[in-house]
Enzyme design. Structure first.
Site, PDB file in Angstrom:
ATOM      1  N   GLY B  53       0.820  -1.195   0.000  1.00  0.00           N
ATOM      2  CA  GLY B  53       0.000   0.000   0.000  1.00  0.00           C
ATOM      3  C   GLY B  53       0.860   1.253   0.000  1.00  0.00           C
ATOM      4  O   GLY B  53       1.961   1.259   0.531  1.00  0.00           O
ATOM      5  N   GLY B  55       1.643   5.243   1.160  1.00  0.00           N
ATOM      6  CA  GLY B  55       1.543   5.900   2.460  1.00  0.00           C
ATOM      7  C   GLY B  55       2.730   5.603   3.362  1.00  0.00           C
ATOM      8  O   GLY B  55       2.790   6.107   4.485  1.00  0.00           O
ATOM      9  N   HIS B  56       3.657   4.751   2.851  1.00  0.00           N
ATOM     10  CA  HIS B  56       4.831   4.383   3.655  1.00  0.00           C
ATOM     11  C   HIS B  56       6.123   4.935   3.048  1.00  0.00           C
ATOM     12  O   HIS B  56       7.212   4.456   3.362  1.00  0.00           O
ATOM     13  CB  HIS B  56       4.938   2.859   3.756  1.00  0.00           C
ATOM     14  CG  HIS B  56       3.715   2.185   4.239  1.00  0.00           C
ATOM     15  ND1 HIS B  56       3.153   2.470   5.453  1.00  0.00           N
ATOM     16  CD2 HIS B  56       2.904   1.255   3.663  1.00  0.00           C
ATOM     17  CE1 HIS B  56       2.057   1.724   5.626  1.00  0.00           C
ATOM     18  NE2 HIS B  56       1.884   0.985   4.540  1.00  0.00           N
ATOM     19  N   LYS B 104       5.587  -7.875   2.531  1.00  0.00           N
ATOM     20  CA  LYS B 104       5.299  -7.587   3.940  1.00  0.00           C
ATOM     21  C   LYS B 104       4.080  -8.413   4.355  1.00  0.00           C
ATOM     22  O   LYS B 104       3.115  -8.566   3.588  1.00  0.00           O
ATOM     23  CB  LYS B 104       5.009  -6.098   4.149  1.00  0.00           C
ATOM     24  CG  LYS B 104       6.188  -5.202   3.740  1.00  0.00           C
ATOM     25  CD  LYS B 104       6.115  -3.785   4.319  1.00  0.00           C
ATOM     26  CE  LYS B 104       4.858  -3.007   3.988  1.00  0.00           C
ATOM     27  NZ  LYS B 104       4.621  -2.830   2.542  1.00  0.00           N
ATOM     28  N   HIS B 218       0.073   1.107   9.799  1.00  0.00           N
ATOM     29  CA  HIS B 218      -1.200   1.662   9.329  1.00  0.00           C
ATOM     30  C   HIS B 218      -1.997   2.202  10.505  1.00  0.00           C
ATOM     31  O   HIS B 218      -3.205   2.396  10.416  1.00  0.00           O
ATOM     32  CB  HIS B 218      -2.036   0.601   8.618  1.00  0.00           C
ATOM     33  CG  HIS B 218      -1.274  -0.185   7.615  1.00  0.00           C
ATOM     34  ND1 HIS B 218      -0.598  -1.330   7.949  1.00  0.00           N
ATOM     35  CD2 HIS B 218      -1.076   0.022   6.293  1.00  0.00           C
ATOM     36  CE1 HIS B 218       0.004  -1.800   6.856  1.00  0.00           C
ATOM     37  NE2 HIS B 218      -0.268  -1.013   5.856  1.00  0.00           N
TER      38      HIS B 218
END
Lengths: 330, 330
Positions: B53, B55-56, B104, B218
């Site tokens: 995803g 956002g990291h 991950k 998250h």
């Protein structure tokens, strides 16, 4: 406001201890607050020294290393370092070829670097100074007479650092640094206020739904408060401000800088809009750097810095650099 | 919550456009959402592919380049990429030497990479997978069966990437990647909640005066809510968690990672406390990396990752790497 600290009084000293632990290739004097490149002075090399208030990391300590600064003096948060730090740094990096002080234009920094220059020259160190005043947002500000020194400091430290690394003499390194200042402009935007450890919370009010156009890197007021804008609108305003002032006619280095609290994902999206705004003005981009480089602690927001470059400045920009905060080509 | 975005729907695509503009040495397919190292596939070289995803950032796209990943597939924010992205990436980087998927441990990622591996193998690409599950905080979590994959992903991508760059075959690169996973542990702490563009504000409540010990990247719940702690106390809790689980008997790589919203000044102060806590346990530190590498958008907080290394893993860690997010030695 929660912070990852012990007590406000030791924030800078704690950070310097951690910086020393993480970067054994630098010599960190935690007590005197001076960071020096290991091995300095390098024979025949001009020494580059900068410094300023803490809270803008990686600036300046993170830019000490091969191809950039020889030493940095961090002050207390948002507070100029003192002349004693600067003269120590100058003495530590002077090989006899002289030292260039790179000074952001804030009243305290200017006075203290001036005094340090006098003291260092009394001790036989040849000193030149360059004043960085790239922020087009306002003339005179909370801590400044004239324009503030912000993101373009990175351009000056990188490019002058490369010239010094190549063995250029002091007058030449100084001339190049001044040319970078003259060729650079910046404009910043805040979405949130900055919180300092001393205050324990925000140092100014910036309501939900508003932003500060032209903010300084200590949260100083900018040109105006506006209702929240999109990334594209902020890019248009930022690019317009720097381009109208510089009126560039050569390819640009572009720094899309985060103020500290804005996610990298957003900075990259903003970069796309900055490129679009520059392309609409038919301005060619030579290089783009994106990240949190000249920060204001946890402030959300961004700044755009541009520097128009000829072949020489571009070559010096591309030259190898190896510091904790900026690294390429070596 | 103010964000530097246009509209939530285009955040990832906007970021990929900016990423492409800033990094011409990478090939960015904005529509298909695949980032590939320019020049790939490299003859005889095992291809390394990761993804997850968005956002990291800089994980994973910022780790594509020489000595690290060959391709990355960013999903929507906090959402696994789809198998089609992964098979495209595999096809783009396979030289015939096979491809390692670095995954991950989140349920969506695991399922999608499994499906992609099947599809890629049907197309004649040899695939191996390594699952990163370093987060000691909890067993099973919001998006995870077993342990979550967090900061140690950087260790795996860097070290396996160096092995692949040296020309190691697929089975050897895979074995090294698994050895890094077995040798690594992480533990994270949140001081504030994370805000996503979709939600337009915090995705969970974390009151002033409390922190979340063992948070996921998250914002998933950790081990416990506690009254706010000092940097030293957080370092003690983090180091205790990773050391008690790994029980290291070799020198450590240490990643002091920011979650995105914590200033670098605070991260360095925290680094000093992490070093102190490790020294009290007589654990030698071989290398320390400090910065925002595996982030959670604007969340304030930190994580500590350790990896115990023998001579080979340390040599591979030190090997040259040249990516937007991690760069040294070249």
């Amino acid at each position: 406001m929660k912070m990852l600290i012990n007590v406000p009084e030791t924030v800078v000293a704690d950070a310097l201890r951690g910086f020393a632990a993480a970067h054994p290739d630098l010599v960190v004097d935690v007590e005197q607050q001076v960071i020096v490149r290991r091995g300095a002075p390098y024979e025949g090399k001009v020494g580059l020294v900068s410094g300023g208030g803490s809270g803008h990391e990686p600036l300046h300590g993170g830019f000490v290393g091969r191809g950039m600064l020889d030493a940095a003096c961090p002050g207390a948060i948002f507070t100029s370092p003192v002349p004693d730090q600067m003269t120590r740094a100058a003495a530590a990096v002077d090989s006899g070829a002289g030292v260039l002080f790179i000074v952001k234009n804030y009243t305290g920094d200017v006075l203290n670097f001036d005094m340090a220059a006098e003291l260092a020259e009394e001790e036989g160190v040849r000193i030149e100074k360059v004043l960085v005043n790239d922020d087009v947002a306002v003339i005179d500000s909370t801590y400044t007479a004239g324009r503030r020194g912000t993101g373009a400091t990175l351009f000056v430290e990188k490019i002058a650092g490369a010239a010094a690394e190549e063995g250029a003499p002091l007058d030449r390194v100084t001339a190049i640094a001044r040319r970078v200042v003259e060729s650079s402009r910046s404009f910043g935007v805040a979405l949130t206020a900055v919180s300092t450890p001393e205050k324990g919370g925000p140092t100014f009010d910036l309501p939900e739904g508003e932003l500060e156009l032209g903010v300084g890197i200590h949260g100083e007021p900018g040109r105006e408060r506006r209702a929240m804008m999109t990334s594209g609108e902020i890019a248009d305003a930022s690019v317009e401000a720097v381009v109208d002032d510089l009126r560039p006619d050569a390819p640009l280095l572009v720094l899309v800088n985060g103020m500290g609290g804005t996610p990298l994902l957003e900075l990259y999206g903003f970069t796309a809009e900055v490129h679009r705004a520059l392309a609409e003005r038919h301005l060619p981009v030579a290089r783009t750097l994106v990240g949190n480089y000249v920060t204001s602690l946890d402030m959300a927001g961004s700044s755009v810095s541009i520097c128009q470059v000829d072949e020489e400045l571009l070559r010096l920009w591309d030259a190898p650099v190896s510091t904790p905060g900026l690294r390429w080509g070596c």
